[in-house]
Motif scaffolding. Structure first.
Motif, PDB file in Angstrom:
ATOM      1  N   GLY A   8       0.768  -1.228   0.000  1.00  7.98           N
ATOM      2  CA  GLY A   8       0.000   0.000   0.000  1.00  7.98           C
ATOM      3  C   GLY A   8       0.799   1.279   0.000  1.00  7.98           C
ATOM      4  O   GLY A   8       0.234   2.375  -0.053  1.00  7.98           O
ATOM      5  N   GLY A   9       2.108   1.183   0.085  1.00  7.73           N
ATOM      6  CA  GLY A   9       2.914   2.401   0.044  1.00  7.73           C
ATOM      7  C   GLY A   9       2.901   3.024  -1.336  1.00  7.73           C
ATOM      8  O   GLY A   9       2.363   2.469  -2.295  1.00  7.73           O
ATOM      9  N   GLY A  10       3.509   4.198  -1.439  1.00  8.40           N
ATOM     10  CA  GLY A  10       3.577   4.859  -2.731  1.00  8.40           C
ATOM     11  C   GLY A  10       3.930   6.313  -2.590  1.00  8.40           C
ATOM     12  O   GLY A  10       4.354   6.765  -1.527  1.00  8.40           O
ATOM     13  N   LEU A  11       3.750   7.030  -3.692  1.00  8.43           N
ATOM     14  CA  LEU A  11       4.036   8.461  -3.740  1.00  8.43           C
ATOM     15  C   LEU A  11       2.714   9.222  -3.720  1.00  8.43           C
ATOM     16  O   LEU A  11       1.803   8.914  -4.498  1.00  8.43           O
ATOM     17  CB  LEU A  11       4.807   8.782  -5.014  1.00  8.43           C
ATOM     18  N   VAL A  12       2.621  10.217  -2.847  1.00  8.51           N
ATOM     19  CA  VAL A  12       1.401  10.995  -2.718  1.00  8.51           C
ATOM     20  C   VAL A  12       1.768  12.442  -2.441  1.00  8.51           C
ATOM     21  O   VAL A  12       2.828  12.715  -1.854  1.00  8.51           O
ATOM     22  CB  VAL A  12       0.506  10.415  -1.598  1.00  8.51           C
ATOM     23  N   GLN A  13       0.912  13.346  -2.855  1.00 14.64           N
ATOM     24  CA  GLN A  13       1.150  14.753  -2.569  1.00 14.64           C
ATOM     25  C   GLN A  13       0.742  15.077  -1.139  1.00 14.64           C
ATOM     26  O   GLN A  13      -0.116  14.403  -0.546  1.00 14.64           O
ATOM     27  CB  GLN A  13       0.361  15.627  -3.535  1.00 14.64           C
ATOM     28  N   ALA A  14       1.348  16.101  -0.592  1.00 13.59           N
ATOM     29  CA  ALA A  14       0.987  16.568   0.747  1.00 13.59           C
ATOM     30  C   ALA A  14      -0.520  16.840   0.811  1.00 13.59           C
ATOM     31  O   ALA A  14      -1.090  17.402  -0.126  1.00 13.59           O
ATOM     32  CB  ALA A  14       1.766  17.822   1.103  1.00 13.59           C
ATOM     33  N   GLY A  15      -1.119  16.392   1.912  1.00 14.02           N
ATOM     34  CA  GLY A  15      -2.562  16.521   2.076  1.00 14.02           C
ATOM     35  C   GLY A  15      -3.332  15.310   1.621  1.00 14.02           C
ATOM     36  O   GLY A  15      -4.539  15.191   1.895  1.00 14.02           O
ATOM     37  N   GLY A  16      -2.670  14.413   0.923  1.00 17.40           N
ATOM     38  CA  GLY A  16      -3.320  13.218   0.416  1.00 17.40           C
ATOM     39  C   GLY A  16      -3.397  12.105   1.445  1.00 17.40           C
ATOM     40  O   GLY A  16      -3.029  12.287   2.612  1.00 17.40           O
ATOM     41  N   SER A  17      -3.875  10.942   0.995  1.00 17.49           N
ATOM     42  CA  SER A  17      -4.086   9.803   1.872  1.00 17.49           C
ATOM     43  C   SER A  17      -3.516   8.528   1.269  1.00 17.49           C
ATOM     44  O   SER A  17      -3.420   8.394   0.044  1.00 17.49           O
ATOM     45  CB  SER A  17      -5.586   9.593   2.122  1.00 17.49           C
ATOM     46  N   LEU A  18      -3.161   7.623   2.136  1.00 18.14           N
ATOM     47  CA  LEU A  18      -2.756   6.272   1.750  1.00 18.14           C
ATOM     48  C   LEU A  18      -3.256   5.317   2.821  1.00 18.14           C
ATOM     49  O   LEU A  18      -3.386   5.702   3.993  1.00 18.14           O
ATOM     50  CB  LEU A  18      -1.242   6.139   1.651  1.00 18.14           C
ATOM     51  N   ARG A  19      -3.495   4.071   2.420  1.00 20.76           N
ATOM     52  CA  ARG A  19      -3.800   3.043   3.396  1.00 20.76           C
ATOM     53  C   ARG A  19      -2.817   1.904   3.239  1.00 20.76           C
ATOM     54  O   ARG A  19      -2.720   1.300   2.165  1.00 20.76           O
ATOM     55  CB  ARG A  19      -5.228   2.510   3.243  1.00 20.76           C
ATOM     56  N   LEU A  20      -2.103   1.640   4.307  1.00 16.06           N
ATOM     57  CA  LEU A  20      -1.166   0.527   4.333  1.00 16.06           C
ATOM     58  C   LEU A  20      -1.866  -0.713   4.868  1.00 16.06           C
ATOM     59  O   LEU A  20      -2.707  -0.625   5.767  1.00 16.06           O
ATOM     60  CB  LEU A  20       0.037   0.847   5.213  1.00 16.06           C
ATOM     61  N   SER A  21      -1.490  -1.861   4.323  1.00 16.03           N
ATOM     62  CA  SER A  21      -2.014  -3.134   4.791  1.00 16.03           C
ATOM     63  C   SER A  21      -0.858  -4.020   5.222  1.00 16.03           C
ATOM     64  O   SER A  21       0.249  -3.912   4.680  1.00 16.03           O
ATOM     65  CB  SER A  21      -2.805  -3.840   3.679  1.00 16.03           C
ATOM     66  N   CYS A  22      -1.139  -4.890   6.161  1.00 14.62           N
ATOM     67  CA  CYS A  22      -0.134  -5.856   6.610  1.00 14.62           C
ATOM     68  C   CYS A  22      -0.839  -7.181   6.839  1.00 14.62           C
ATOM     69  O   CYS A  22      -1.630  -7.312   7.780  1.00 14.62           O
ATOM     70  CB  CYS A  22       0.550  -5.376   7.871  1.00 14.62           C
ATOM     71  N   ALA A  23      -0.567  -8.136   5.969  1.00 14.12           N
ATOM     72  CA  ALA A  23      -1.145  -9.468   6.100  1.00 14.12           C
ATOM     73  C   ALA A  23      -0.254 -10.309   6.995  1.00 14.12           C
ATOM     74  O   ALA A  23       0.949 -10.439   6.735  1.00 14.12           O
ATOM     75  CB  ALA A  23      -1.289 -10.111   4.734  1.00 14.12           C
ATOM     76  N   ALA A  24      -0.836 -10.864   8.040  1.00  9.50           N
ATOM     77  CA  ALA A  24      -0.068 -11.629   9.021  1.00  9.50           C
ATOM     78  C   ALA A  24      -0.428 -13.105   8.947  1.00  9.50           C
ATOM     79  O   ALA A  24      -1.559 -13.473   8.647  1.00  9.50           O
ATOM     80  CB  ALA A  24      -0.340 -11.098  10.419  1.00  9.50           C
ATOM     81  N   SER A  25       0.538 -13.938   9.254  1.00 12.88           N
ATOM     82  CA  SER A  25       0.309 -15.379   9.354  1.00 12.88           C
ATOM     83  C   SER A  25       1.204 -15.938  10.441  1.00 12.88           C
ATOM     84  O   SER A  25       2.231 -15.348  10.782  1.00 12.88           O
ATOM     85  CB  SER A  25       0.568 -16.075   8.017  1.00 12.88           C
TER      86      SER A  25
END
Length: 124
Positions: A8-25
């Protein structure tokens, strides 16, 4: 075997949003504290947000309070970090981790299993 895989990472402009995910096992979220951490170039890894399952306490670093939200989906064994109103100073590699030793649940020192990390870059 414990495995953690971020996305879910990436490049975004200031003020924007991102959602990171972490799949666990290899474990369930009821068993151990879990957390999101980040490391910016030249800086130490720091805690962003952590959950302590014993009482469902959630820690947020002061720098992200009101902007980031930590959530979990127990059915999918996946944790999320919703990041809103992103700032250039949020730029870092973000890691999910699970706690393996006794100690403060917000401290990076007590987390023993780590994902590979995902880069978040916020442009001004």
């Amino acid at each position: 075997e414990v495995q953690l895989v971020e996305s879910g990472g990436g490049l975004v402009q200031a003020g924007g949003s991102l959602r990171l995910s972490c799949a666990a096992s290899g474990f369930t979220f009821d068993d151990y504290a879990i957390g999101w951490f980040r490391q910016a170039p030249g800086k130490e890894r720091e805690g962003v947000s952590c959950i302590r399952p014993s009482d469902n306490s959630i820690y947020y670093a002061d720098s992200v309070k009101g902007r980031f939200t930590f959530s979990v989906d127990n059915a999918k064994n996946t944790m999320y970090l919703q990041m809103n109103v992103l700032k250039p100073e949020d730029t870092a590699v973000y890691y999910c981790a699970t706690k393996t030793a006794s100690g403060p649940y917000s401290s990076v020192d007590y987390y023993g299993y780590w994902g590979q990390g995902t880069q978040v870059t916020v442009s001004s």
